[in-house]
Motif scaffolding. Sequence first.
Motif, PDB file in Angstrom:
ATOM      1  N   GLY A   1       1.248  31.557 -35.042  1.00 45.66           N
ATOM      2  CA  GLY A   1       0.079  31.701 -35.908  1.00 45.66           C
ATOM      3  C   GLY A   1      -0.891  32.783 -35.488  1.00 45.66           C
ATOM      4  N   THR A   2      -0.568  33.541 -34.449  1.00 48.41           N
ATOM      5  CA  THR A   2      -1.505  34.563 -33.975  1.00 48.41           C
ATOM      6  C   THR A   2      -1.485  35.790 -34.882  1.00 48.41           C
ATOM      7  OG1 THR A   2       0.185  35.494 -32.522  1.00 48.41           O
ATOM      8  CG2 THR A   2      -1.282  33.847 -31.586  1.00 48.41           C
ATOM      9  N   ARG A   3      -2.653  36.358 -35.043  1.00 50.99           N
ATOM     10  CA  ARG A   3      -2.796  37.593 -35.817  1.00 50.99           C
ATOM     11  C   ARG A   3      -3.843  38.500 -35.190  1.00 50.99           C
ATOM     12  NH1 ARG A   3      -4.409  37.987 -42.238  1.00 50.99           N
ATOM     13  NH2 ARG A   3      -3.805  40.161 -42.557  1.00 50.99           N
ATOM     14  N   PHE A   4      -5.013  37.954 -34.952  1.00 47.25           N
ATOM     15  CA  PHE A   4      -6.102  38.745 -34.387  1.00 47.25           C
ATOM     16  C   PHE A   4      -6.338  38.461 -32.905  1.00 47.25           C
ATOM     17  CE2 PHE A   4      -7.240  38.150 -38.923  1.00 47.25           C
ATOM     18  CZ  PHE A   4      -7.096  39.461 -39.314  1.00 47.25           C
ATOM     19  N   VAL A   5      -5.878  37.329 -32.435  1.00 47.41           N
ATOM     20  CA  VAL A   5      -6.044  36.983 -31.029  1.00 47.41           C
ATOM     21  C   VAL A   5      -4.672  37.072 -30.358  1.00 47.41           C
ATOM     22  CG1 VAL A   5      -5.805  34.525 -31.514  1.00 47.41           C
ATOM     23  CG2 VAL A   5      -6.887  35.237 -29.408  1.00 47.41           C
ATOM     24  N   SER A   6      -4.629  37.648 -29.170  1.00 42.47           N
ATOM     25  CA  SER A   6      -3.355  37.853 -28.485  1.00 42.47           C
ATOM     26  C   SER A   6      -2.860  36.559 -27.848  1.00 42.47           C
ATOM     27  CB  SER A   6      -3.502  38.934 -27.407  1.00 42.47           C
ATOM     28  OG  SER A   6      -4.333  38.477 -26.354  1.00 42.47           O
ATOM     29  N   LYS A   7      -1.559  36.487 -27.643  1.00 38.24           N
ATOM     30  CA  LYS A   7      -0.974  35.322 -26.979  1.00 38.24           C
ATOM     31  C   LYS A   7      -1.441  35.233 -25.525  1.00 38.24           C
ATOM     32  CE  LYS A   7       3.126  35.083 -29.919  1.00 38.24           C
ATOM     33  NZ  LYS A   7       4.608  35.089 -29.977  1.00 38.24           N
ATOM     34  N   GLU A   8      -1.703  36.391 -24.925  1.00 42.53           N
ATOM     35  CA  GLU A   8      -2.201  36.396 -23.546  1.00 42.53           C
ATOM     36  C   GLU A   8      -3.580  35.733 -23.471  1.00 42.53           C
ATOM     37  OE1 GLU A   8      -0.935  38.969 -25.138  1.00 42.53           O
ATOM     38  OE2 GLU A   8       0.945  39.260 -24.040  1.00 42.53           O
ATOM     39  N   ASP A   9      -4.431  36.021 -24.449  1.00 46.19           N
ATOM     40  CA  ASP A   9      -5.766  35.410 -24.469  1.00 46.19           C
ATOM     41  C   ASP A   9      -5.677  33.901 -24.676  1.00 46.19           C
ATOM     42  OD1 ASP A   9      -7.027  37.802 -24.024  1.00 46.19           O
ATOM     43  OD2 ASP A   9      -7.453  38.202 -26.136  1.00 46.19           O
ATOM     44  N   ILE A  10      -4.721  33.474 -25.522  1.00 42.94           N
ATOM     45  CA  ILE A  10      -4.559  32.041 -25.756  1.00 42.94           C
ATOM     46  C   ILE A  10      -4.066  31.349 -24.488  1.00 42.94           C
ATOM     47  CG2 ILE A  10      -3.237  30.312 -27.040  1.00 42.94           C
ATOM     48  CD1 ILE A  10      -3.303  32.202 -29.426  1.00 42.94           C
ATOM     49  N   ASN A  11      -3.087  31.958 -23.830  1.00 38.94           N
ATOM     50  CA  ASN A  11      -2.584  31.382 -22.582  1.00 38.94           C
ATOM     51  C   ASN A  11      -3.691  31.280 -21.533  1.00 38.94           C
ATOM     52  OD1 ASN A  11       0.132  30.594 -22.738  1.00 38.94           O
ATOM     53  ND2 ASN A  11       0.823  32.700 -22.710  1.00 38.94           N
TER      54      ASN A  11
END
Length: 256
Positions: free
Chosen positions: A52-62
């Motif tokens: 579901g990511t588009r504007f936020v990176s997966k690294e930031d979510i992790n």
Amino acid sequence: MSAQMPVLKEPLKKRMGSKKLLYILILLFLALLAVLFFNSSISKISEIQIEGTRFVSKEDINKKAAILVGDAFFRTSSNTIEQRVLALPQISKATVTKVFPGLIKIEIVEYPVVAFELSKQGELTALLSNGTTVEAQNDEMQLVDKPVLSGWTEKDPIKAELTKQLGKISSKQLSDLSEIIPYPSAAYPDRVIMYTRTKFEVVTAVSVLPEKIEALNAVIETQEPGKITMLLADTYVPFKEESPENIDADQKETTQ
């Protein structure tokens, strides 16, 4: 002749020592299994899936979720991870699912894009419905189907409120708005001018926009291009019928 009394046998004592020993052995066995389990790879996070990511990176979510491959699978609850991820301003909803052994799925829903704005560097940025500014994606820059905000200051609270109100408007209605400019007055500090792709000029206020949008659509769908005012009272004047009197009235309106 006296009868001989029978000898009474002492009751046998239950052997409790053997049962206690059995319980202790079982507990030791379970403890050993627990130690082996929590030190084995099966109790660790082996994979983190983010969707579901588009504007936020997966690294930031992790990073915000504070979990890594190799961490203990049961150490952090799904709800705790969700609350951490929701702290990111771009995200409106997060769902965390744990699939044993080792898989953690994070599904997110970001706030929708409701408008665009040119940065000081001349780059097109996207505005989300909660007022967050993000970098516009390449596919959005090719087809801008949202209004462009012009003349707004960076931290204008009215602009933030405007994005929230635009988030309540349907995609079809939003796609007809081409530009929105601040147009404050003494009576309406949140007054704006909106230009539509159907060639209408609309004067309204952010505070009344949700209740006026349906009436606005009715005029746009049934009338020729013109100027629409939707404040305390609603007026519509086709462009071809504008006269000097109308222009003077418009100029007086800027002080109201």
